[in-house]
Motif scaffolding. Structure first.
Motif, PDB file in Angstrom:
ATOM      1  N   ILE A   1      94.721  29.593   8.213  1.00 47.05           N
ATOM      2  CA  ILE A   1      94.015  29.999   9.435  1.00 47.05           C
ATOM      3  C   ILE A   1      92.506  29.828   9.270  1.00 47.05           C
ATOM      4  O   ILE A   1      91.817  29.357  10.180  1.00 47.05           O
ATOM      5  N   ARG A   2      91.971  30.205   8.109  1.00 46.29           N
ATOM      6  CA  ARG A   2      90.527  30.065   7.875  1.00 46.29           C
ATOM      7  C   ARG A   2      90.103  28.600   7.980  1.00 46.29           C
ATOM      8  O   ARG A   2      89.047  28.285   8.524  1.00 46.29           O
ATOM      9  N   GLY A   3      90.918  27.713   7.440  1.00 44.55           N
ATOM     10  CA  GLY A   3      90.556  26.293   7.421  1.00 44.55           C
ATOM     11  C   GLY A   3      90.635  25.621   8.778  1.00 44.55           C
ATOM     12  O   GLY A   3      89.900  24.668   9.046  1.00 44.55           O
ATOM     13  N   ILE A   4      91.507  26.117   9.662  1.00 42.98           N
ATOM     14  CA  ILE A   4      91.735  25.455  10.953  1.00 42.98           C
ATOM     15  C   ILE A   4      90.455  25.360  11.773  1.00 42.98           C
ATOM     16  O   ILE A   4      90.099  24.294  12.284  1.00 42.98           O
ATOM     17  N   ASP A   5      89.733  26.467  11.912  1.00 42.07           N
ATOM     18  CA  ASP A   5      88.531  26.461  12.745  1.00 42.07           C
ATOM     19  C   ASP A   5      87.470  25.508  12.202  1.00 42.07           C
ATOM     20  O   ASP A   5      86.770  24.837  12.971  1.00 42.07           O
ATOM     21  N   LEU A   6      87.339  25.441  10.888  1.00 42.92           N
ATOM     22  CA  LEU A   6      86.381  24.506  10.284  1.00 42.92           C
ATOM     23  C   LEU A   6      86.741  23.059  10.613  1.00 42.92           C
ATOM     24  O   LEU A   6      85.864  22.238  10.909  1.00 42.92           O
ATOM     25  N   ILE A   7      88.027  22.747  10.560  1.00 41.70           N
ATOM     26  CA  ILE A   7      88.484  21.391  10.854  1.00 41.70           C
ATOM     27  C   ILE A   7      88.241  21.056  12.324  1.00 41.70           C
ATOM     28  O   ILE A   7      87.774  19.954  12.660  1.00 41.70           O
ATOM     29  N   LEU A   8      88.516  22.007  13.203  1.00 45.50           N
ATOM     30  CA  LEU A   8      88.311  21.787  14.639  1.00 45.50           C
ATOM     31  C   LEU A   8      86.833  21.555  14.956  1.00 45.50           C
ATOM     32  O   LEU A   8      86.492  20.741  15.815  1.00 45.50           O
ATOM     33  N   GLU A   9      85.954  22.260  14.274  1.00 51.45           N
ATOM     34  CA  GLU A   9      84.511  22.102  14.505  1.00 51.45           C
ATOM     35  C   GLU A   9      84.043  20.682  14.242  1.00 51.45           C
ATOM     36  O   GLU A   9      83.059  20.222  14.810  1.00 51.45           O
ATOM     37  N   GLN A  10      84.746  19.989  13.340  1.00 50.14           N
ATOM     38  CA  GLN A  10      84.378  18.613  13.001  1.00 50.14           C
ATOM     39  C   GLN A  10      84.965  17.608  13.996  1.00 50.14           C
ATOM     40  O   GLN A  10      84.837  16.399  13.803  1.00 50.14           O
ATOM     41  N   GLY A  11      85.614  18.107  15.044  1.00 47.87           N
ATOM     42  CA  GLY A  11      86.176  17.219  16.053  1.00 47.87           C
ATOM     43  C   GLY A  11      87.435  16.518  15.599  1.00 47.87           C
ATOM     44  O   GLY A  11      87.810  15.465  16.128  1.00 47.87           O
ATOM     45  N   MET A  12      88.130  17.100  14.626  1.00 48.42           N
ATOM     46  CA  MET A  12      89.329  16.476  14.074  1.00 48.42           C
ATOM     47  C   MET A  12      90.605  17.097  14.658  1.00 48.42           C
ATOM     48  O   MET A  12      90.579  18.196  15.204  1.00 48.42           O
ATOM     49  N   ASN A  13      91.697  16.356  14.511  1.00 50.41           N
ATOM     50  CA  ASN A  13      93.002  16.837  14.971  1.00 50.41           C
ATOM     51  C   ASN A  13      93.708  17.501  13.797  1.00 50.41           C
ATOM     52  O   ASN A  13      93.810  16.904  12.716  1.00 50.41           O
ATOM     53  N   VAL A  14      94.213  18.709  14.003  1.00 54.02           N
ATOM     54  CA  VAL A  14      94.816  19.435  12.886  1.00 54.02           C
ATOM     55  C   VAL A  14      96.230  19.895  13.233  1.00 54.02           C
ATOM     56  O   VAL A  14      96.480  20.414  14.310  1.00 54.02           O
ATOM     57  N   ARG A  15      97.126  19.642  12.289  1.00 54.33           N
ATOM     58  CA  ARG A  15      98.495  20.144  12.364  1.00 54.33           C
ATOM     59  C   ARG A  15      98.733  21.004  11.128  1.00 54.33           C
ATOM     60  O   ARG A  15      98.032  20.865  10.118  1.00 54.33           O
ATOM     61  N   VAL A  16      99.715  21.887  11.234  1.00 54.36           N
ATOM     62  CA  VAL A  16      99.968  22.849  10.161  1.00 54.36           C
ATOM     63  C   VAL A  16     101.453  22.857   9.834  1.00 54.36           C
ATOM     64  O   VAL A  16     102.294  22.736  10.722  1.00 54.36           O
TER      65      VAL A  16
END
Length: 661
Positions: free
Chosen positions: A319-334
């Motif tokens: 969960i902590r990592g998701i927001d950081l990844i989103l801030e970079q404009g990237m697509n994230v799956r878990v």
């Protein structure tokens, strides 16, 4: 010292787009490639690579050059080590002459740290394979983890003997200095004593994107309660754990090819996945994920799949990592693993096909993952449910792309059974708070940095805000020489002739010459030098190169013999006109005029304008200095020179009116 023959072979073999493609995801842009800058934090590509010219230019930082310059800049290599890196990549044998003691002493502090780290890596591998304790303890541990010999060698795993100073003593005997053993964290020095940081541990070397050893992770094999299970190298000039991803060196090509990166937590997770054939896997080395680490991945792909242990700690980390990844404009799956499994244990029990199938079927979009996770926690509690919704919208607020935001808001509305209007209103509130906080932070930064020097980009913008006509014209002359120097052109010029009455007259005549010949003859006529020393130096080298090489002259070969400063200058010029490709103007049906269609007129116009401007500056300088001339005779001589230059200026102005573009 590396021989010239080896250097030439490296330049001949290395392709700038291939080498940079190992570090940056490049996409076709006309005849060039573009991508995100590896030197700055950006979301819109400003990094250009020209395969034809074999150069690159980063418009966000102002950096640029040839293939060697990129490796030196990106990996902080010295020139010889950049050559060695490329020679290894292209299978070229390096031939070196013996270095003198003086040359060895001149190696930089940073380079000495790299050399010590490389030695330590070799030492640990030697201990693992060729000592009884290494084989009995270290190698046995790796085998028990299920690692094959091939995998152990690929990741350069090793063993540090359970002795106080085994590495330190061996390194000093090999003439490595204690201060570099200490600065890399391999040796701990306390007063007159020194001992190995990693004694009695199996070793995991941590590589840069280009394969250099930056630091180490060591796992203890005993049950000592006071000792940490895993121990990493401390921060140093070459190792910054927040900017490094374990396994990136081995995964980079697969990440770019698969257009996806699997992010796991530990060393063994990465190794086990690679052994199973899932090569696009890296880890944050047991530390919390950072923006710098995400940016490393962002250069290669826009897609990250976070894999985590099914326990509570693993969930919180994801969960902590998701927001950081989103801030970079990237697509994230878990994706989580079933019942107490982690990536390491799951990969041991499944083959490549089974792992890929599981990941494909169970990887969730972040919004669904977060909703499912938080719904379990909130159950039927309305207060907790409202907090959950706000938490999810907080993640959506991190996304810079407005279209993606709207899609996720609609998705969230369906999942949580709440109106889109309420969600958009909540998003607007969060945006307003975020903007206020950012303004406050920027104000603080601005106040604390008053009087600080400008960034490279700000300096460039400030420098170009006032146009210097001579600078621009000199730059254009160099650009013409680099791009069209050998091109044959036909042009109209005034020549002196004698008519039937015996009078000397000036008459237009059609002439032909190569571009470099015309420029040289025109500029030599006025006997004035370039105002910019870099342009002047480039001009001299270029004219000599054309004169010596003739039709065999090639820009990409020419750049190989220049100093790094002149390579930078030449690259800035060569790539300037191709900057428009970053904005996809052609796709927007905005046509950019190509110089090739009117090169003859363009050359004449630029050279005549430069000559006139240089003569104008010369006249001004002489006029300004006339008052300081002591004798009237010298003053009259200077006035006569000024009149001659004014006549020349009038002739050049007249010629300019006849140039047809």
């Amino acid at each position: 010292m590396i021989t010239r023959e080896t250097i030439d072979a490296v330049y001949e073999a290395a392709r700038v787009e291939e080498v940079i493609g190992d570090f940056v995801q490049l996409k076709k842009a006309g005849s060039n490639f573009k991508g995100l800058s590896p030197f700055s934090d950006e979301r819109t590509p400003s990094f250009m690579v020209s395969p034809v010219k074999q150069i690159w230019k980063d418009f966000s930082s102002g950096k640029g050059g040839n293939v060697i310059a990129f490796i030196m800049e990106h990996e902080h290599f010295s020139y010889p080590d950049a050559i060695r890196y490329l020679a290894k990549k292209y299978g070229i044998e390096i031939v070196e002459t013996e270095q003198t003691e003086e040359q060895k002493e001149q190696a930089s502090e940073r380079e000495s740290m790299y050399l010590v780290s490389e030695y330590a890596n070799s030492f640990f591998q030697e201990q693992l394979y060729h000592t009884e304790l290494g084989k009995a303890i270290g190698l046995s541990y790796f085998k028990e983890r299920g690692f094959t010999d091939e995998t152990i060698k690929k990741f350069q795993l090793g063993y540090s003997p359970d002795q106080w100073d085994a590495l330190t003593k061996a390194a000093i005997e090999k003439k490595y200095q204690l201060k570099y053993l200490e600065s890399t964290g391999l040796t701990i020095v306390k007063e007159a004593k020194q001992f190995d940081r990693f004694k009695g541990r199996v070793m995991f070397p941590i590589h840069s994107m280009s394969g250099r050893v930056l630091g180490f992770g060591g796992r203890i094999l005993t049950n000592e309660k006071k000792a940490a299970k895993y121990l990493n190298s401390p921060e140093s000039d070459i190792y910054h754990k927040s900017k490094v991803l374990y396994g990136i060196y081995y995964a980079k090509q697969s990440i770019a090819k698969e257009d996806n990166c699997y992010l796991v937590e530990g060393y063994t997770d990465v190794i086990q996945f690679h052994q199973s054939g899932i090569l696009n896997t890296v880890s944050s080395s047991g530390t919390a994920l950072t923006s710098d680490q995400i940016r490393l991945i962002n250069r290669l792909t826009k897609n990250i799949t976070v894999l985590f242990d099914g326990d509570a700690a693993g969930l919180r980390a994801a969960i902590r990592g998701i927001d950081l990844i989103l801030e970079q404009g990237m697509n994230v799956r878990v994706c989580s693993f079933p019942g107490g499994e982690d990536p390491d244990s799951f990969a041991k029990k499944n083959d490549e096909e089974g792992i890929k199938k599981y990941l494909s079927e169970h990887a969730q979009d972040f919004i669904r993952f977060k909703a499912n996770l938080l719904q379990k926690e909130s159950k039927n509690d309305p207060i907790k449910k409202s907090e959950l919704i706000r938490d999810m919208i907080g993640s959506v607020a991190k996304i810079p792309d407005p279209i993606k935001r709207e899609v996720y808001i609609k998705e969230c509305s369906v999942i949580m059974d709440i109106s889109e209007e309420v969600l958009f209103a909540t998003l607007a509130q969060l945006d307003a708070v975020d903007k206020t906080e950012k303004k406050r932070a920027q104000k603080k930064v601005g106040e604390s940095k008053k009087g600080n020097t400008l960034t490279a980009v700000q300096k460039e913008e400030k420098a170009t805000s006032k146009v210097d006509p001579v600078f621009e014209l000199e730059r254009k002359v160099i650009e013409i020489l680099l791009l069209y120097g050998n091109q044959e052109i036909t042009y109209i010029d005034a020549v002196y002739k004698t008519n039937e009455e015996g009078e000397v007259i000036m008459e237009d005549e059609e002439l032909s010459a190569k571009v470099y010949e015309k420029i040289f003859l025109d500029l030599q006529t006025d006997e004035v030098d370039f105002m910019n020393p870099q342009f002047g130096a480039l001009y001299s080298v270029l004219i000599n190169a054309y004169a010596e090489q003739g039709d065999t002259f090639k820009v990409e070969v020419f750049l190989q013999v220049l100093t790094p400063e002149l390579v930078q200058t030449a690259t800035n010029i060569l790539m300037q006109d191709e900057k428009y490709q970053l904005d996809d103007w052609a796709r927007k049906e905005i046509q950019v005029k190509q110089k090739e269609t009117s090169i003859s007129g363009y050359v004449s116009d630029v050279v005549l304008n430069l000559r006139r401007q240089l003569v104008f500056n010369l006249i001004n300088n002489k006029m300004n200095g006339i008052q300081s001339i002591e004798t009237s005779e010298d003053r009259m001589e200077t006035l006569a020179e000024i009149m001659d230059y004014q006549n020349l200026q009038a002739v050049l102005s007249k010629k300019l009116k006849r140039v047809v573009l």
